[in-house]
Motif scaffolding. Structure first.
Motif, PDB file in Angstrom:
ATOM      1  N   ILE A 208       0.823  -1.251  -0.116  1.00 41.02           N
ATOM      2  CA  ILE A 208      -0.026   0.038  -0.044  1.00 41.02           C
ATOM      3  C   ILE A 208       0.883   1.316   0.119  1.00 41.02           C
ATOM      4  O   ILE A 208       0.505   2.230  -0.468  1.00 41.02           O
ATOM      5  N   ASN A 209       2.072   1.263   0.404  1.00 41.92           N
ATOM      6  CA  ASN A 209       2.993   2.423   0.597  1.00 41.92           C
ATOM      7  C   ASN A 209       4.032   2.150  -0.674  1.00 41.92           C
ATOM      8  O   ASN A 209       4.954   3.289  -0.612  1.00 41.92           O
TER       9      ASN A 209
ATOM     10  N   ALA B 167       1.681   2.707  -5.565  1.00 40.18           N
ATOM     11  CA  ALA B 167       0.462   2.372  -5.441  1.00 40.18           C
ATOM     12  C   ALA B 167      -0.705   3.545  -5.371  1.00 40.18           C
ATOM     13  O   ALA B 167      -1.785   3.169  -5.503  1.00 40.18           O
ATOM     14  N   TYR B 168      -0.172   4.870  -5.501  1.00 34.79           N
ATOM     15  CA  TYR B 168      -1.240   5.866  -5.851  1.00 34.79           C
ATOM     16  C   TYR B 168      -2.036   5.552  -7.015  1.00 34.79           C
ATOM     17  O   TYR B 168      -3.149   6.086  -6.966  1.00 34.79           O
TER      18      TYR B 168
ATOM     19  N   LYS C  72      -5.856  -3.480   3.668  1.00 40.35           N
ATOM     20  CA  LYS C  72      -5.021  -2.302   3.715  1.00 40.35           C
ATOM     21  C   LYS C  72      -5.562  -1.065   2.999  1.00 40.35           C
ATOM     22  O   LYS C  72      -5.279  -0.009   3.797  1.00 40.35           O
TER      23      LYS C  72
ATOM     24  N   GLN D 127     -10.797   5.927   3.115  1.00 44.33           N
ATOM     25  CA  GLN D 127     -10.030   6.655   1.993  1.00 44.33           C
ATOM     26  C   GLN D 127     -10.774   6.731   0.690  1.00 44.33           C
ATOM     27  O   GLN D 127     -10.335   7.684  -0.189  1.00 44.33           O
TER      28      GLN D 127
END
Length: 517
Positions: free
Chosen positions: A180-181, A185-186, A214, A219
């Motif tokens: 996720i980081n 991943a954006y 995750k 979000q």
């Protein structure tokens, strides 16, 4: 475009006066010995859509179509011969470091005023062409539960709310087991976020999560234009259930009914064409794509831009070999630099996967007369018309600029459509020469055939036939206006596309270049 006209005689289309190959028009192709206008004679059988040499070409000589080099002859090619993929060396891709930038920016075309459509105005200022209850997921784990719930919603609830067109589950494979980081991943994260905010969902889809994934449900919710509280609930996590599956379904149905009641109050209102966000795409392309359908889209694109709309074209690998034409047309150097940035990112992405842009061209493309990605690119970009390119979007990014926009996506039909939905597309147009039943559940898809033969064989799948341009039944300008008015009719709900009527749609497919853990 030069069209050899006699309907009952061998015919070809030559696109530029310097071209030394042309495309055979006749639906059954031409036989060996066929006599074209002038002294050109076919030296072998040549299928429709494939290229015939207009003059004898020496080994190593440039093969020219669209006024551009699409390859170099591996061997001598006699006049009248069938020019095949195997006989061409593909040119190298244009160097990104030396591209022209905003040196041929087109002047603004005269405004086109007075045209409107009937749409659904949203709180955030966007406009939907359809009134759909969207329910997105944060993780694949909940997809089975949501599928069951949507069937119940359609059977038990939707008939009570006649102003709502449909309920659609926005399922995907992201959310769990992902880095996720990670640096890239954006891309999938903002894609999921922005699809949930598509105008056709009223600006915000409901969100169904599990709770431990995750990608957290919070979000995805758009808090900018909606106040979240007990009176307007958008989110449900399955792990909150105390009574198992039955309770999960009941909670989702209650959430859906609350949102259906809100959506049902919406009414179409007259909106300017500037509220349209059109996404354009090719699929199952052939050599006629760049002769009929894509130029027709380009003419209609210019009309929409003149009326203030947002028009997106995409598919990085299908513009890469003609990128010099795009950077020249950029509104300014910043837009040109953004085009180069997206080309460079994708070059490196393909290199990492030990592939290059030549992997794009499919067996169907080649059977339809496209020799390589260079030729395919030249036919693909013409759907962008002649307007200046006003902005560039990275994959999954939301459009905020009017005019002609390059939306950087892979060329995969399903991934491209998904990313254009994330960009805010409320109307889609899809050209095809080989034929594909592609569709989207979230936005109407106008299917345009490159050849009349395909439109006749698939009369209940193809919405508009661009093959009329090749036969001389209508001009490019006439077809462009026809398509423009068709867009407005579909956007207003006055017409339904065949994909809508048959409820044909492909799954959402996220572009995730980041690692999976």
């Amino acid at each position: 475009m030069q069209l050899i006209k006699h309907q009952d005689s061998p015919r070809y289309i030559k696109l530029n006066e310097v071209d030394n190959v042309a495309v055979v028009v006749n639906s059954g192709g031409v036989a060996k010995g066929a006599q074209f206008d002038g002294d050109l004679v076919a030296t072998e059988d040549i299928p429709q859509c494939h290229k015939i040499a207009l003059q004898t070409l020496a080994e190593g000589e440039a093969v020219i179509r669209y006024g551009q080099t699409i390859g170099y002859a591996r061997e001598p090619l006699p006049q009248g011969s069938w020019v095949k993929e195997s006989q061409l060396h593909m040119p190298a891709a244009p160097e990104l470091a030396s591209l022209p930038k905003a040196d041929k920016t087109p002047a603004d075309l005269p405004p086109l005023e007075g045209y409107t459509f009937e749409g659904y105005r949203n709180a955030d200022g966007t406009v939907g062409t359809r009134n759909i209850l969207g329910i997105t997921t944060t993780v694949q784990c909940v997809a089975g539960v949501l599928e069951h719930a949507i069937k119940r919603i359609k059977d038990d609830l939707l008939p009570k709310y006649p102003n709502v067109d449909d309920v659609v589950g926005l399922t995907h494979s992201y959310g769990c087991g992902v880095a996720i980081n990670a640096a890239d991943a954006y891309i999938p994260i903002r894609t999921v976020q922005n699809i949930a905010r598509n105008p056709n969902f009223g600006g915000q889809a409901l969100v169904i999560g599990l709770g431990c994934e995750k990608l957290q449900p919070e979000q995805i919710i758009n808090t900018e234009h909606y106040h979240l509280g007990e009176e307007q609930t958008w989110l449900y996590k399955l792990q909150q259930s105390d009574l198992g599956f039955t309770d999960m379904i009941a909670q989702i149905l209650a959430l859906a009914e609350s949102r259906l009641a809100q959506l049902n109050q919406r009414q179409r209102e007259t909106c300017p064409v500037s509220d349209l966000v059109l996404g354009m795409q090719c699929g199952g392309s052939d050599a006629f794509s760049g002769i009929t359908a894509n130029p027709g889209l380009g003419f209609a694109s210019d009309l929409l831009v003149r009326a203030g709309a947002t028009v997106m074209f995409s598919e990085v690998t299908e513009v890469r070999d003609a990128v010099y034409m795009l950077t020249s047309r950029a509104k300014n150097s910043e837009v040109a630099d953004a085009i180069v940035r997206e080309m460079d990112w994708y070059d490196r992405y393909l290199h990492k996967g030990e592939a290059d842009r030549s992997a794009n061209t499919t067996p169907g493309n080649k059977a339809g007369g496209l020799s390589n990605i260079v030729e395919k690119s030249l036919g693909s970009i013409v759907k962008s018309g002649s307007s200046a390119i006003s902005a560039v979007l990275g994959p999954g990014e939301k459009a905020s600029t009017k005019g002609l926009v390059f939306c950087a996506t892979p060329a995969s039909d399903f991934v491209c459509g998904t990313l254009q939905l994330a960009a805010g597309m409320n109307l889609h147009v899809f050209t095809t020469g080989r034929g594909t039943p592609y569709g989207l559940a979230m936005a109407p898809v106008v299917k345009v055939s490159t050849r009349t033969d395909l439109a006749q064989r698939w009369p209940d799948l193809i919405d508009v036939d661009a093959g009329k341009i090749a036969t001389g039944a209508c001009s490019l300008e006439e077809f462009g206006w026809e398509l423009f008015h068709y867009y407005l009719d579909v956007a207003s709900g006055r017409k339904q596309t065949w994909a809508e009527q048959h409820r044909l749609h492909n799954d959402l497919t996220l572009f995730n270049p980041a690692p999976i853990t």
